[in-house]
Design an enzyme around this catalytic site. Structure first.
Site, short mmCIF file in Angstrom:
data_model
loop_
_atom_site.label_atom_id
_atom_site.label_comp_id
_atom_site.label_asym_id
_atom_site.label_seq_id
_atom_site.Cartn_x
_atom_site.Cartn_y
_atom_site.Cartn_z
N SER A 134 0.81 -1.21 0.00
CA SER A 134 0.00 0.00 0.00
C SER A 134 0.84 1.27 0.00
O SER A 134 0.40 2.31 -0.48
CB SER A 134 -0.93 0.01 1.22
OG SER A 134 -0.17 -0.05 2.40
N ILE A 135 2.05 1.20 0.54
CA ILE A 135 2.90 2.39 0.66
C ILE A 135 3.88 2.50 -0.51
O ILE A 135 4.13 3.57 -1.03
CB ILE A 135 3.68 2.37 1.99
CG1 ILE A 135 2.72 2.32 3.17
CG2 ILE A 135 4.59 3.59 2.11
CD1 ILE A 135 1.86 3.53 3.34
N ALA A 136 4.46 1.38 -0.91
CA ALA A 136 5.52 1.40 -1.92
C ALA A 136 5.53 0.08 -2.67
O ALA A 136 4.83 -0.87 -2.30
CB ALA A 136 6.88 1.64 -1.24
N GLN A 137 6.33 0.04 -3.72
CA GLN A 137 6.56 -1.21 -4.42
C GLN A 137 8.04 -1.33 -4.76
O GLN A 137 8.79 -0.34 -4.71
CB GLN A 137 5.70 -1.34 -5.67
CG GLN A 137 5.99 -0.39 -6.79
CD GLN A 137 4.96 -0.54 -7.93
OE1 GLN A 137 3.78 -0.83 -7.70
NE2 GLN A 137 5.40 -0.34 -9.16
N VAL A 138 8.46 -2.56 -5.08
CA VAL A 138 9.88 -2.87 -5.22
C VAL A 138 10.17 -3.35 -6.65
O VAL A 138 9.41 -4.16 -7.20
CB VAL A 138 10.30 -3.95 -4.20
CG1 VAL A 138 11.76 -4.34 -4.40
CG2 VAL A 138 10.08 -3.45 -2.77
N LYS A 152 13.15 0.36 -3.93
CA LYS A 152 11.83 0.56 -3.33
C LYS A 152 11.37 1.98 -3.63
O LYS A 152 12.11 2.95 -3.37
CB LYS A 152 11.91 0.33 -1.81
CG LYS A 152 10.56 0.29 -1.11
CD LYS A 152 10.73 -0.16 0.35
CE LYS A 152 9.39 -0.32 1.03
NZ LYS A 152 9.55 -0.82 2.42
N ASP A 287 8.57 -5.73 12.92
CA ASP A 287 7.57 -6.25 11.98
C ASP A 287 8.08 -7.60 11.46
O ASP A 287 8.15 -7.84 10.26
CB ASP A 287 7.37 -5.27 10.83
CG ASP A 287 6.10 -5.56 10.03
OD1 ASP A 287 5.22 -6.28 10.55
OD2 ASP A 287 5.99 -5.08 8.89
#
Length: 550
Positions: A134-138, A152, A287
């Site tokens: 939801s925040i970023a993609q790689v 990222k 996490d």
């Protein structure tokens, strides 16, 4: 966000809750109750929810509501001291499953952030995302020297979207705070604040890079835990470039066994690594679910973990770290009276608490667990129940401790997946005692005193004036004022800490005198003056230490 702008969002949330038959949540907010009349017009959920348990229905509803609610559910899953176990277990399964945004946009963001063309920055850049959240993609990439990396990239416009959704969450939190019958226990606005803080940290990829860099330095040998290297020249707040690593998820038991790795040894190593992060380094991965903890299957004889995703990290104030370590030791040794005393000494509970009642409550929770074999005792479950019990005694639970509780649950889950018969207690106890011996040894204390001596001597000339001013205020009656019991407790604690600081300064001074005499005067006067001076200084230190108030 103005109230009128919030209304459509609230209506959408209410309609999704109704669709998933979460009537109790709708009933909790009186504002939503009239919406139940609209149930015939509410769309049907994607799956038949009539026979699903409430936790699963809530998880599905949050997934449909979108990324910000997924994050909120993940935070709620950590609050097992507040949320029923069945709901917490389901919310823990929430994952960010978001379709990727176009690779061309990712390329444009990288070029804007790093102020150069992608071909200049990397020898190759794959526009097909490796993973998307939801925040970023790689994205996978290769440096000009041939090294493989991952890049990222924050989602475009994510800051505005999160700000809007956080405003909606605040509105929902205020409704729940006002109308929910258990609002004082659930503390919805506190939960929203936790979500907001977590998201703010995750939106800064340079901060994530700094966290990865510190964790890598703490485990520099890479024997037990490997952390990918950060490429700082290709990193900003919106783009993070990391060394690409390879492994399998820590819960992929079949792949780990196929590689010939000893799962029992690996599970024990995972427990040790956790306690080293928390109590040796005071910096831990918060996490640590299996998706972020991999296993290096190339190292069979000396297996190790690989850490990923450093957006949520935790640390404790030094005092809390000490008190928590002592609590764990007391728990391992089943010393319930010490656990009760430590909670009060740490300031987590008011001094008005009856220690005998607190000790009895702790014993009531712990004793049933100790009738089982140690390999069947869940330390994480026991800690959660102790927190729930302590809340009845006005426990003040810090957010850092809640984050630690969540991590303990994750680590124990990984350990038991790898080795269902792992004895967490026998693995953790010696590791913690060893770390405490090293951390609070006399030699370590002397080194700390040596570091702080310049600060103490700088402040020493001010002590007489501070004492004189305080005495004058008392003589004039300036100190006579009406205060509530909580303020008195806080002032008493502050005064105790101040006396300890002064006493520590006296000890530091006496140690300095000892060192000076040993260096300058032993040859002339012998060693006895130095020894006598040291004993006198230590005696003054002990005499000035604050006594427990009866």
């Amino acid at each position: 966000m103005t109230p009128l702008k919030v209304v459509p969002g609230l209506l959408r949330v209410a309609s999704v809750l109704l669709a998933y038959r979460l009537d109790e949540l709708v009933d909790a907010a009186h504002l939503f109750r009239p919406l139940k009349l609209l149930r015939p017009f509410v769309g049907r959920p994607r799956v038949d929810v009539s026979k699903l348990p409430r936790g699963e229905r809530l998880r599905l509803a949050m997934t449909e509501l979108g990324p910000i609610f997924v994050k909120a559910g993940q935070v709620l899953s950590t609050r097992r001291d507040l949320v029923p176990a069945d709901i917490a277990d389901e919310l823990a399964l929430l994952q960010d499953q978001v379709p990727p945004f176009p690779g061309g946009e990712a390329r444009a963001i990288v070029e804007r952030e790093l102020k150069a063309s992608v071909t200049t920055l990397y020898s190759s850049f794959d526009e097909t995302a490796l993973a998307s959240a939801s925040i970023a993609q790689v994205h996978a990439a290769t440096l000009h020297d041939g090294r493989a990396v991952v890049v990222k990239v924050l989602r475009p416009g994510i800051e505005k979207k999160i700000a809007r959704d956080i405003s909606l969450l605040h509105s929902l939190g205020e409704l729940a705070q006002r109308w929910h019958p258990n609002a004082d226990k659930i503390r919805p606005l506190d939960v929203v604040a936790e979500v907001e803080k977590m998201l703010a940290n995750e939106l800064d990829l340079q901060r994530e890079g700094a966290s990865a860099s510190l964790l890598r330095r703490n485990f520099q040998s890479g024997v037990d835990l490997y952390v990918p290297e950060v490429h700082w020249d290709l990193t900003t707040s919106g783009v993070l470039t990391l060394e690409r690593v390879y492994g399998v998820s820590a819960d992929d038991v079949a792949a780990i066994e196929a590689a010939g790795i000893d799962r029992k040894a690996l599970a024990a190593k995972g427990v040790r690594v956790f306690y080293e992060q928390v109590f040796r380094d005071n910096f831990f991965h918060a996490d640590a679910h299996p998706g972020n903890i991999w296993v290096d299957v190339q190292r069979v004889d000396e297996p190790r973990f690989i850490a990923l995703d450093f957006g949520i990290m935790g640390s404790l104030p030094e005092a809390d770290q000490y008190w928590l370590a002592q609590n764990f030791i007391a728990l391992f040794e089943r010393d319930y009276a010490r656990i009760a005393q430590l909670h009060v000494d740490a300031g987590w509970m008011p001094t008005s608490v009856r220690l005998d009642e607190l000790e009895a409550a702790v014993r009531t929770v712990c004793e049933p667990y100790f009738t089982r074999p140690l390999s069947q005792i869940s330390l994480a479950e026991l800690v959660v129940k102790l927190f729930q019990t302590a809340r009845r005694f006005e426990l003040t639970l810090q957010p850092q401790l809640i984050l630690l509780q969540k991590t303990l649950l994750n680590i124990e889950g990984v350990g038991r997946t790898l080795d269902p018969d792992i004895d967490i207690w026998s693995v953790a106890h010696p590791v913690l005692k060893r770390i405490l011996r090293q951390r609070y040894s006399p030699l370590r204390t002397l080194r700390d005193v040596r570091k702080r001596l310049p600060e103490w001597f700088h402040a020493a000339p001010q002590f007489p004036e501070l004492i004189r001013d305080a005495l004058r205020q008392v003589a004039r009656g300036d100190q006579q004022q009406r205060v509530d019991p909580l303020m008195l407790t806080q002032q008493e604690f502050a005064a105790r800490m101040q006396r300890r600081t002064v006493a520590s300064a006296m000890l530091g001074g006496s140690l300095l005198i000892v060192a000076s005499l040993l260096a300058l005067g032993v040859g002339v006067y012998g060693i006895w003056p130095a020894i006598i001076t040291g004993i006198a200084g230590i005696a003054a230190f002990i005499a000035s230490w604050p006594r427990k108030q009866r």
